[in-house]
Design an enzyme around this catalytic site. Structure first.
Site, PDB file in Angstrom:
ATOM      1  N   GLY A 147      -2.652  -5.786  -3.571  1.00  0.00           N
ATOM      2  CA  GLY A 147      -2.442  -4.816  -2.490  1.00  0.00           C
ATOM      3  C   GLY A 147      -3.118  -5.252  -1.218  1.00  0.00           C
ATOM      4  O   GLY A 147      -3.884  -4.493  -0.608  1.00  0.00           O
ATOM      5  N   ALA A 148      -2.821  -6.471  -0.786  1.00  0.00           N
ATOM      6  CA  ALA A 148      -3.599  -7.028   0.341  1.00  0.00           C
ATOM      7  C   ALA A 148      -2.710  -7.516   1.485  1.00  0.00           C
ATOM      8  O   ALA A 148      -3.123  -8.360   2.271  1.00  0.00           O
ATOM      9  CB  ALA A 148      -4.508  -8.148  -0.162  1.00  0.00           C
ATOM     10  N   VAL A 163       1.921  -4.030  -9.498  1.00  0.00           N
ATOM     11  CA  VAL A 163       0.848  -4.147 -10.503  1.00  0.00           C
ATOM     12  C   VAL A 163       1.020  -3.197 -11.685  1.00  0.00           C
ATOM     13  O   VAL A 163       0.332  -3.343 -12.698  1.00  0.00           O
ATOM     14  CB  VAL A 163      -0.562  -3.953  -9.881  1.00  0.00           C
ATOM     15  CG1 VAL A 163      -0.879  -5.044  -8.886  1.00  0.00           C
ATOM     16  CG2 VAL A 163      -0.708  -2.560  -9.264  1.00  0.00           C
ATOM     17  N   TYR A 220      -4.119  11.381  -8.474  1.00  0.00           N
ATOM     18  CA  TYR A 220      -4.852  10.316  -7.772  1.00  0.00           C
ATOM     19  C   TYR A 220      -6.344  10.375  -8.137  1.00  0.00           C
ATOM     20  O   TYR A 220      -6.959   9.347  -8.439  1.00  0.00           O
ATOM     21  CB  TYR A 220      -4.652  10.486  -6.262  1.00  0.00           C
ATOM     22  CG  TYR A 220      -5.317   9.442  -5.390  1.00  0.00           C
ATOM     23  CD1 TYR A 220      -4.717   8.203  -5.184  1.00  0.00           C
ATOM     24  CD2 TYR A 220      -6.531   9.693  -4.751  1.00  0.00           C
ATOM     25  CE1 TYR A 220      -5.306   7.238  -4.366  1.00  0.00           C
ATOM     26  CE2 TYR A 220      -7.130   8.743  -3.930  1.00  0.00           C
ATOM     27  CZ  TYR A 220      -6.508   7.524  -3.737  1.00  0.00           C
ATOM     28  OH  TYR A 220      -7.105   6.572  -2.925  1.00  0.00           O
ATOM     29  N   ALA A 279      -7.679  11.712 -10.784  1.00  0.00           N
ATOM     30  CA  ALA A 279      -7.832  11.323 -12.195  1.00  0.00           C
ATOM     31  C   ALA A 279      -7.762   9.808 -12.338  1.00  0.00           C
ATOM     32  O   ALA A 279      -8.556   9.199 -13.073  1.00  0.00           O
ATOM     33  CB  ALA A 279      -6.747  11.990 -13.038  1.00  0.00           C
ATOM     34  N   ALA A 280      -6.831   9.185 -11.619  1.00  0.00           N
ATOM     35  CA  ALA A 280      -6.695   7.723 -11.695  1.00  0.00           C
ATOM     36  C   ALA A 280      -7.963   7.044 -11.188  1.00  0.00           C
ATOM     37  O   ALA A 280      -8.473   6.101 -11.813  1.00  0.00           O
ATOM     38  CB  ALA A 280      -5.489   7.264 -10.870  1.00  0.00           C
ATOM     39  N   LYS A 281      -8.498   7.532 -10.080  1.00  0.00           N
ATOM     40  CA  LYS A 281      -9.678   6.872  -9.495  1.00  0.00           C
ATOM     41  C   LYS A 281     -10.930   7.127 -10.342  1.00  0.00           C
ATOM     42  O   LYS A 281     -11.795   6.253 -10.453  1.00  0.00           O
ATOM     43  CB  LYS A 281      -9.875   7.341  -8.048  1.00  0.00           C
ATOM     44  CG  LYS A 281      -8.753   6.888  -7.098  1.00  0.00           C
ATOM     45  CD  LYS A 281      -8.566   5.379  -7.100  1.00  0.00           C
ATOM     46  CE  LYS A 281      -7.626   4.904  -5.996  1.00  0.00           C
ATOM     47  NZ  LYS A 281      -7.433   3.441  -5.995  1.00  0.00           N
TER      48      LYS A 281
HETATM   49  N1  LIG Z   1      -7.283   4.583   2.970  1.00  0.00           N
HETATM   50  C1  LIG Z   1      -8.171   5.381   2.389  1.00  0.00           C
HETATM   51  O1  LIG Z   1      -8.593   6.415   2.963  1.00  0.00           O
HETATM   52  C2  LIG Z   1      -8.694   5.059   1.045  1.00  0.00           C
HETATM   53  C3  LIG Z   1      -8.098   4.140   0.231  1.00  0.00           C
HETATM   54  N2  LIG Z   1      -8.637   3.888  -0.998  1.00  0.00           N
HETATM   55  C4  LIG Z   1      -8.035   2.925  -1.884  1.00  0.00           C
HETATM   56  O2  LIG Z   1      -8.025   1.677  -1.244  1.00  0.00           O
HETATM   57  C5  LIG Z   1      -6.968   0.891  -1.757  1.00  0.00           C
HETATM   58  C6  LIG Z   1      -6.188   0.317  -0.603  1.00  0.00           C
HETATM   59  O3  LIG Z   1      -5.624   1.380   0.138  1.00  0.00           O
HETATM   60  P1  LIG Z   1      -5.187   1.240   1.665  1.00  0.00           P
HETATM   61  O4  LIG Z   1      -5.557  -0.097   2.168  1.00  0.00           O
HETATM   62  O5  LIG Z   1      -5.657   2.445   2.344  1.00  0.00           O
HETATM   63  O6  LIG Z   1      -3.603   1.349   1.504  1.00  0.00           O
HETATM   64  P2  LIG Z   1      -2.403   0.686   2.324  1.00  0.00           P
HETATM   65  O7  LIG Z   1      -1.241   1.584   2.086  1.00  0.00           O
HETATM   66  O8  LIG Z   1      -2.812   0.369   3.695  1.00  0.00           O
HETATM   67  O9  LIG Z   1      -2.176  -0.699   1.541  1.00  0.00           O
HETATM   68  C7  LIG Z   1      -1.753  -0.673   0.210  1.00  0.00           C
HETATM   69  C8  LIG Z   1      -1.478  -2.063  -0.278  1.00  0.00           C
HETATM   70  O10 LIG Z   1      -1.157  -1.953  -1.671  1.00  0.00           O
HETATM   71  C9  LIG Z   1       0.127  -2.532  -1.891  1.00  0.00           C
HETATM   72  N3  LIG Z   1       0.764  -1.823  -2.990  1.00  0.00           N
HETATM   73  C10 LIG Z   1       1.253  -0.573  -3.038  1.00  0.00           C
HETATM   74  N4  LIG Z   1       1.780  -0.319  -4.245  1.00  0.00           N
HETATM   75  C11 LIG Z   1       1.609  -1.446  -4.972  1.00  0.00           C
HETATM   76  C12 LIG Z   1       1.957  -1.825  -6.280  1.00  0.00           C
HETATM   77  N5  LIG Z   1       2.603  -1.000  -7.104  1.00  0.00           N
HETATM   78  N6  LIG Z   1       1.642  -3.075  -6.689  1.00  0.00           N
HETATM   79  C13 LIG Z   1       1.014  -3.944  -5.860  1.00  0.00           C
HETATM   80  N7  LIG Z   1       0.666  -3.652  -4.613  1.00  0.00           N
HETATM   81  C14 LIG Z   1       0.973  -2.406  -4.172  1.00  0.00           C
HETATM   82  C15 LIG Z   1       0.881  -2.417  -0.582  1.00  0.00           C
HETATM   83  O11 LIG Z   1       1.950  -3.351  -0.525  1.00  0.00           O
HETATM   84  C16 LIG Z   1      -0.268  -2.728   0.385  1.00  0.00           C
HETATM   85  O12 LIG Z   1      -0.489  -4.103   0.431  1.00  0.00           O
HETATM   86  C17 LIG Z   1      -6.150   1.808  -2.659  1.00  0.00           C
HETATM   87  O13 LIG Z   1      -6.510   1.570  -3.994  1.00  0.00           O
HETATM   88  C18 LIG Z   1      -6.595   3.185  -2.231  1.00  0.00           C
HETATM   89  O14 LIG Z   1      -6.445   4.120  -3.260  1.00  0.00           O
HETATM   90  C19 LIG Z   1      -9.769   4.508  -1.446  1.00  0.00           C
HETATM   91  C20 LIG Z   1     -10.392   5.407  -0.663  1.00  0.00           C
HETATM   92  C21 LIG Z   1      -9.912   5.780   0.636  1.00  0.00           C
HETATM   93  C1  LIG Z   2      -5.609   8.110   1.109  1.00  0.00           C
HETATM   94  C2  LIG Z   2      -6.225   8.650  -0.146  1.00  0.00           C
HETATM   95  C3  LIG Z   2      -5.319   9.592  -0.865  1.00  0.00           C
HETATM   96  C4  LIG Z   2      -7.551   9.300   0.192  1.00  0.00           C
HETATM   97  C5  LIG Z   2      -7.631  10.362   1.029  1.00  0.00           C
HETATM   98  C6  LIG Z   2      -8.851  10.944   1.323  1.00  0.00           C
HETATM   99  C7  LIG Z   2     -10.009  10.430   0.791  1.00  0.00           C
HETATM  100  C8  LIG Z   2     -11.329  11.064   1.065  1.00  0.00           C
HETATM  101  O1  LIG Z   2     -11.342  12.150   1.648  1.00  0.00           O
HETATM  102  O2  LIG Z   2     -12.344  10.503   0.679  1.00  0.00           O
HETATM  103  C9  LIG Z   2      -9.939   9.313  -0.049  1.00  0.00           C
HETATM  104  O3  LIG Z   2     -11.061   8.782  -0.583  1.00  0.00           O
HETATM  105  C10 LIG Z   2      -8.700   8.758  -0.374  1.00  0.00           C
HETATM  106  O4  LIG Z   2      -8.656   7.738  -1.231  1.00  0.00           O
END
Ligand SMILES: NC(=O)C1=CN([C@@H]2O[C@H](COP(=O)(O)OP(=O)(O)OC[C@H]3O[C@@H](n4cnc5c(N)ncnc54)[C@H](O)[C@@H]3O)[C@@H](O)[C@H]2O)C=CC1
Ligand SMILES: CC(C)c1ccc(C(=O)O)c(O)c1O
Length: 253
Positions: free
Chosen positions: A16-17, A68, A160, A162-164
């Site tokens: 996911g990068a 994935v 979400y 639960a998964a995390k």
């Molecule tokens: N943005 C936020 O506020 C937060 C994000 N996270 C976690 O950080 C991680 C990255 O999120 P972001 O960068 O915000 O998201 P994003 O939407 O900017 O990027 C997601 C990336 O994951 C890839 N992706 C999506 N579904 C996929 C799959 N089935 N298989 C392989 N790749 C896949 C996309 O192509 C993209 O490269 C996630 O695990 C998210 O749950 C955790 C806490 C907060």
């Molecule tokens: C973008 C995801 C669902 C998300 C949204 C909000 C928070 C937070 O308030 O901390 C997150 O940690 C997330 O992963």
């Protein structure tokens, strides 16, 4: 003088990068000398733009599509990554999707399976593809991107959360198996970060969220990536089973 954050010679796979947090981690790892392979889903435009940016700085980024949550696709991607990198030292599971802020009573099995499948099962599948090799070589780093919602919970995001929470538990359990072999498994649980994933939520949701935060703003991806560098490098050699939270003080443990 030695640089405890140096990753020269290290080979890293980051899921996911193509954008967001995963891309910021990939960029930082490349800048610190690692060779990096990434995957994404249906995001060729961002992946190619990222590769071009990296190439213009004289670096190389391997990129491929891989869902994935699909075991066959994960096997193909992991074989492909090993063909390009050789033995993989570092795995970062950043691939993730949000839940669309839907009340639990309105969700169905498909919603649940999709969110668990990508965020939790995907983390397991990719880790498993590399873990045995790491144990054998007595070196490895696994970094799972969870979320502080694993602790806090949030309405509309039961699957979400639960998964995390599962990712945090998986990280702790696996750390016991890895640590005796110098394979350190840790997680990062960010607070809300300004990425496409967060921007999927409504303006009202985002405003209410921001108002709750001690720092009064969302995080930037460059404020999350250094935690992954810490855990991937020799600076983080004594961390095992930990979940670190760059979150602007929203959850204090
Ligand atoms: N943005 C936020 O506020 C937060 C994000 N996270 C976690 O950080 C991680 C990255 O999120 P972001 O960068 O915000 O998201 P994003 O939407 O900017 O990027 C997601 C990336 O994951 C890839 N992706 C999506 N579904 C996929 C799959 N089935 N298989 C392989 N790749 C896949 C996309 O192509 C993209 O490269 C996630 O695990 C998210 O749950 C955790 C806490 C907060
Ligand atoms: C973008 C995801 C669902 C998300 C949204 C909000 C928070 C937070 O308030 O901390 C997150 O940690 C997330 O992963």
């Amino acid at each position: 003088m030695s640089n405890v954050f140096d990753l020269s010679g290290r080979k890293a796979v980051i899921t996911g990068a193509s954008r967001g947090i995963g891309a910021a981690i990939a960029q930082l790892f490349l800048e610190h000398g690692a060779e990096v392979a990434i995957c994404h889903v249906a995001d060729h435009q961002n992946a190619e733009a990222f590769q071009n940016r990296v190439r213009s700085r004289g670096l190389e980024l391997h990129a491929s599509e891989c869902d994935v949550s699909d075991p066959a696709a994960v096997n193909r991607f992991c074989t492909w990554a090993q063909e390009r990198l050789g033995q993989v030292d570092i795995v970062v599971n950043s691939a993730g999707v949000g839940g669309g802020d839907r009340p639990f009573a309105m969700t169905d099995d498909q919603d649940w399976d999709r969110i668990i499948g990508i965020n939790l099962r995907g983390t397991m599948l990719v880790t498993r593809a590399f873990f045995a090799g790491m144990l054998e070589r007595q070196y490895g780093r696994v970094i799972n991107v969870a979320s502080q919602l694993a602790y806090k919970g949030a309405p509309g995001l039961a699957h979400y959360c639960a998964a995390k929470a599962g990712v945090v538990g998986f990280t702790r359990a696996l750390a016991y198996e890895g640590a005796p072999h110098n394979v350190m498994v840790n997680a990062i649980a960010p607070g809300p970060v300004d990425t496409d994933l967060l921007r999927n939520h409504s303006a009202q949701w985002l405003e209410a969220k921001k108002a709750q935060l001690p720092v009064g703003r969302f995080g930037q991806v460059d404020e999350i990536a250094p935690t992954a560098l810490l855990l991937a490098s020799s600076a983080g050699a004594f961390y095992a089973g930990q979940t670190l939270s760059p979150n602007g003080g929203d959850v204090m443990l």
